[in-house]
Design a protein around this motif. Structure first.
Motif, PDB file in Angstrom:
ATOM      1  N   GLY A  82      16.216 -41.430 -28.096  1.00  0.00           N
ATOM      2  CA  GLY A  82      15.296 -40.512 -27.438  1.00  0.00           C
ATOM      3  C   GLY A  82      13.827 -40.747 -27.740  1.00  0.00           C
ATOM      4  N   LEU A  83      13.485 -41.854 -28.386  1.00  0.00           N
ATOM      5  CA  LEU A  83      12.086 -42.105 -28.738  1.00  0.00           C
ATOM      6  C   LEU A  83      11.203 -42.309 -27.512  1.00  0.00           C
ATOM      7  CD1 LEU A  83      12.298 -44.404 -31.880  1.00  0.00           C
ATOM      8  CD2 LEU A  83      11.792 -41.960 -31.757  1.00  0.00           C
ATOM      9  N   ALA A  84      11.698 -43.035 -26.527  1.00  0.00           N
ATOM     10  CA  ALA A  84      10.884 -43.273 -25.325  1.00  0.00           C
ATOM     11  C   ALA A  84      10.554 -41.955 -24.630  1.00  0.00           C
ATOM     12  CB  ALA A  84      11.599 -44.229 -24.377  1.00  0.00           C
ATOM     13  N   LYS A  85      11.522 -41.075 -24.546  1.00  0.00           N
ATOM     14  CA  LYS A  85      11.282 -39.772 -23.923  1.00  0.00           C
ATOM     15  C   LYS A  85      10.268 -38.966 -24.729  1.00  0.00           C
ATOM     16  CE  LYS A  85      13.567 -35.631 -22.258  1.00  0.00           C
ATOM     17  NZ  LYS A  85      14.818 -34.913 -22.081  1.00  0.00           N
ATOM     18  N   ARG A  86      10.379 -38.998 -26.050  1.00  0.00           N
ATOM     19  CA  ARG A  86       9.424 -38.287 -26.897  1.00  0.00           C
ATOM     20  C   ARG A  86       8.020 -38.870 -26.756  1.00  0.00           C
ATOM     21  NH1 ARG A  86      11.607 -38.390 -32.767  1.00  0.00           N
ATOM     22  NH2 ARG A  86       9.609 -37.377 -33.150  1.00  0.00           N
ATOM     23  N   LEU A  87       7.916 -40.196 -26.736  1.00  0.00           N
ATOM     24  CA  LEU A  87       6.615 -40.843 -26.533  1.00  0.00           C
ATOM     25  C   LEU A  87       6.022 -40.437 -25.190  1.00  0.00           C
ATOM     26  CD1 LEU A  87       7.284 -44.482 -27.781  1.00  0.00           C
ATOM     27  CD2 LEU A  87       5.494 -42.967 -28.647  1.00  0.00           C
ATOM     28  N   LEU A  88       6.834 -40.514 -24.141  1.00  0.00           N
ATOM     29  CA  LEU A  88       6.368 -40.182 -22.801  1.00  0.00           C
ATOM     30  C   LEU A  88       5.890 -38.736 -22.734  1.00  0.00           C
ATOM     31  CD1 LEU A  88       6.007 -41.402 -19.985  1.00  0.00           C
ATOM     32  CD2 LEU A  88       8.334 -40.643 -19.452  1.00  0.00           C
ATOM     33  N   ASN A  89       6.633 -37.820 -23.341  1.00  0.00           N
ATOM     34  CA  ASN A  89       6.230 -36.410 -23.344  1.00  0.00           C
ATOM     35  C   ASN A  89       4.881 -36.221 -24.023  1.00  0.00           C
ATOM     36  OD1 ASN A  89       8.541 -35.593 -21.994  1.00  0.00           O
ATOM     37  ND2 ASN A  89       9.625 -35.011 -23.856  1.00  0.00           N
ATOM     38  N   LEU A  90       4.668 -36.897 -25.154  1.00  0.00           N
ATOM     39  CA  LEU A  90       3.397 -36.794 -25.865  1.00  0.00           C
ATOM     40  C   LEU A  90       2.253 -37.374 -25.039  1.00  0.00           C
ATOM     41  CD1 LEU A  90       1.749 -36.165 -28.461  1.00  0.00           C
ATOM     42  CD2 LEU A  90       2.286 -38.478 -29.188  1.00  0.00           C
ATOM     43  N   LEU A  91       2.490 -38.508 -24.412  1.00  0.00           N
ATOM     44  CA  LEU A  91       1.445 -39.135 -23.594  1.00  0.00           C
ATOM     45  C   LEU A  91       1.096 -38.279 -22.383  1.00  0.00           C
ATOM     46  CD1 LEU A  91       2.641 -42.829 -23.860  1.00  0.00           C
ATOM     47  CD2 LEU A  91       0.665 -41.775 -25.021  1.00  0.00           C
ATOM     48  N   GLU A  92       2.100 -37.711 -21.743  1.00  0.00           N
ATOM     49  CA  GLU A  92       1.837 -36.830 -20.599  1.00  0.00           C
ATOM     50  C   GLU A  92       1.040 -35.602 -21.036  1.00  0.00           C
ATOM     51  OE1 GLU A  92       5.598 -35.896 -18.836  1.00  0.00           O
ATOM     52  OE2 GLU A  92       5.806 -37.888 -17.929  1.00  0.00           O
ATOM     53  N   ALA A  93       1.431 -34.987 -22.157  1.00  0.00           N
ATOM     54  CA  ALA A  93       0.718 -33.809 -22.649  1.00  0.00           C
ATOM     55  C   ALA A  93      -0.724 -34.166 -23.005  1.00  0.00           C
ATOM     56  CB  ALA A  93       1.444 -33.232 -23.866  1.00  0.00           C
ATOM     57  N   SER A  94      -0.923 -35.338 -23.581  1.00  0.00           N
ATOM     58  CA  SER A  94      -2.275 -35.784 -23.938  1.00  0.00           C
ATOM     59  C   SER A  94      -3.123 -36.014 -22.696  1.00  0.00           C
ATOM     60  CB  SER A  94      -2.199 -37.064 -24.771  1.00  0.00           C
ATOM     61  OG  SER A  94      -1.527 -36.824 -25.991  1.00  0.00           O
ATOM     62  N   ALA A  95      -2.552 -36.613 -21.669  1.00  0.00           N
ATOM     63  CA  ALA A  95      -3.279 -36.831 -20.419  1.00  0.00           C
ATOM     64  C   ALA A  95      -3.637 -35.491 -19.774  1.00  0.00           C
ATOM     65  CB  ALA A  95      -2.454 -37.689 -19.457  1.00  0.00           C
ATOM     66  N   ARG A  96      -2.688 -34.556 -19.803  1.00  0.00           N
ATOM     67  CA  ARG A  96      -2.940 -33.219 -19.250  1.00  0.00           C
ATOM     68  C   ARG A  96      -4.079 -32.540 -20.026  1.00  0.00           C
ATOM     69  NH1 ARG A  96       1.957 -32.088 -18.371  1.00  0.00           N
ATOM     70  NH2 ARG A  96       2.486 -31.580 -20.503  1.00  0.00           N
ATOM     71  N   GLN A  97      -4.061 -32.634 -21.351  1.00  0.00           N
ATOM     72  CA  GLN A  97      -5.126 -32.037 -22.165  1.00  0.00           C
ATOM     73  C   GLN A  97      -6.479 -32.690 -21.889  1.00  0.00           C
ATOM     74  OE1 GLN A  97      -3.491 -32.474 -26.143  1.00  0.00           O
ATOM     75  NE2 GLN A  97      -3.066 -30.277 -26.237  1.00  0.00           N
ATOM     76  N   ALA A  98      -6.456 -33.949 -21.492  1.00  0.00           N
ATOM     77  CA  ALA A  98      -7.699 -34.661 -21.162  1.00  0.00           C
ATOM     78  C   ALA A  98      -8.149 -34.382 -19.732  1.00  0.00           C
ATOM     79  CB  ALA A  98      -7.504 -36.164 -21.381  1.00  0.00           C
ATOM     80  N   GLY A  99      -7.441 -33.484 -19.044  1.00  0.00           N
ATOM     81  CA  GLY A  99      -7.864 -33.067 -17.713  1.00  0.00           C
ATOM     82  C   GLY A  99      -7.279 -33.852 -16.557  1.00  0.00           C
ATOM     83  N   ARG A 100      -6.327 -34.726 -16.825  1.00  0.00           N
ATOM     84  CA  ARG A 100      -5.720 -35.496 -15.738  1.00  0.00           C
ATOM     85  C   ARG A 100      -4.551 -34.694 -15.166  1.00  0.00           C
ATOM     86  NH1 ARG A 100      -9.477 -37.107 -18.064  1.00  0.00           N
ATOM     87  NH2 ARG A 100     -10.393 -39.176 -17.932  1.00  0.00           N
ATOM     88  N   ARG A 101      -4.444 -34.704 -13.860  1.00  0.00           N
ATOM     89  CA  ARG A 101      -3.377 -33.960 -13.184  1.00  0.00           C
ATOM     90  C   ARG A 101      -2.324 -34.886 -12.599  1.00  0.00           C
ATOM     91  NH1 ARG A 101      -4.176 -30.878 -16.236  1.00  0.00           N
ATOM     92  NH2 ARG A 101      -5.712 -29.247 -16.174  1.00  0.00           N
ATOM     93  N   GLU A 102      -2.552 -36.177 -12.705  1.00  0.00           N
ATOM     94  CA  GLU A 102      -1.567 -37.147 -12.211  1.00  0.00           C
ATOM     95  C   GLU A 102      -1.470 -38.274 -13.225  1.00  0.00           C
ATOM     96  OE1 GLU A 102      -0.382 -39.273  -8.042  1.00  0.00           O
ATOM     97  OE2 GLU A 102      -2.504 -39.236  -8.542  1.00  0.00           O
ATOM     98  N   ILE A 103      -0.259 -38.821 -13.325  1.00  0.00           N
ATOM     99  CA  ILE A 103      -0.037 -39.944 -14.219  1.00  0.00           C
ATOM    100  C   ILE A 103       0.695 -41.019 -13.439  1.00  0.00           C
ATOM    101  CG2 ILE A 103       2.112 -39.087 -15.223  1.00  0.00           C
ATOM    102  CD1 ILE A 103       0.599 -39.937 -17.973  1.00  0.00           C
ATOM    103  N   LYS A 104       0.315 -42.267 -13.652  1.00  0.00           N
ATOM    104  CA  LYS A 104       0.875 -43.384 -12.902  1.00  0.00           C
ATOM    105  C   LYS A 104       1.320 -44.471 -13.873  1.00  0.00           C
ATOM    106  CE  LYS A 104      -2.185 -42.562  -8.959  1.00  0.00           C
ATOM    107  NZ  LYS A 104      -2.978 -43.199  -7.899  1.00  0.00           N
ATOM    108  N   LEU A 105       2.102 -45.401 -13.338  1.00  0.00           N
ATOM    109  CA  LEU A 105       2.518 -46.535 -14.149  1.00  0.00           C
ATOM    110  C   LEU A 105       2.977 -47.669 -13.260  1.00  0.00           C
ATOM    111  CD1 LEU A 105       5.930 -46.781 -14.293  1.00  0.00           C
ATOM    112  CD2 LEU A 105       5.582 -44.630 -15.472  1.00  0.00           C
ATOM    113  N   GLU A 106       3.021 -48.844 -13.860  1.00  0.00           N
ATOM    114  CA  GLU A 106       3.568 -50.038 -13.218  1.00  0.00           C
ATOM    115  C   GLU A 106       4.611 -50.585 -14.157  1.00  0.00           C
ATOM    116  OE1 GLU A 106       4.181 -54.322 -12.748  1.00  0.00           O
ATOM    117  OE2 GLU A 106       3.119 -53.411 -14.426  1.00  0.00           O
TER     118      GLU A 106
END
Length: 152
Positions: free
Chosen positions: A87-111
């Motif tokens: 479950g580490l990838a899911k935990r990492l992803l959750n933290l990164l999404e929360a950090s982006a949201r806190q930084a004011g981003r409303r969308e997240i993308k990836l390749e």
């Protein structure tokens, strides 16, 4: 116990983990289809790097979000093979999404790529949808672009 914290990517054990990721991606795709980003070249104000460390404080997984003006982009997600399935990838992803949201981003993308089936499954389960290319990425049949709206 594995802990995950925001850290600088410019650490020997984190750079070694990213080198493993690069080797893995180059085993799957031709060099021209690997869109690796040197995290140490991104200014600290535009980068959030998360590192998972085991009980001995070894870096065992990492991921980052680059903060563009309109969205965040997930980059350099990697879990060492011995740590997969925990479950580490899911935990990492959750933290990164929360950090982006806190930084004011409303969308997240990836390749990512079509041969990374575990990654595609992770992102789909996390609510990411396939979308059109973005940023400076070229049209490449070995790229899969995904995005997700971040809830406030």
């Amino acid at each position: 116990m594995v802990t995950i914290n925001v850290e600088s990517p410019d650490q020997a054990d984190v750079l070694a983990l990213i080198a493993e990721l690069d080797a893995y991606q180059h085993s799957l795709y031709p060099a021209e289809s690997v869109y690796a980003l040197d995290l140490t070249a991104v200014s600290a104000q535009h980068l959030i790097c998360a590192v998972a460390r085991d009980a001995e404080q070894r870096a065992v997984a990492c991921g980052a979000v680059v903060l563009a003006s309109e969205y965040g982009e997930i980059k350099r997600m990697y879990v060492h093979p011995e740590q997969r399935g925990k479950g580490l990838a899911k935990r990492l992803l959750n933290l990164l999404e929360a950090s982006a949201r806190q930084a004011g981003r409303r969308e997240i993308k990836l390749e990512t790529g079509p041969r990374q089936t575990e990654a595609l499954r992770l992102y789909a389960l996390a609510g990411y949808k396939v979308c059109g290319r973005f940023g400076d990425y070229p049209d490449d049949p070995l790229s899969v672009f995904m995005c997700k709206t971040l809830r406030a």
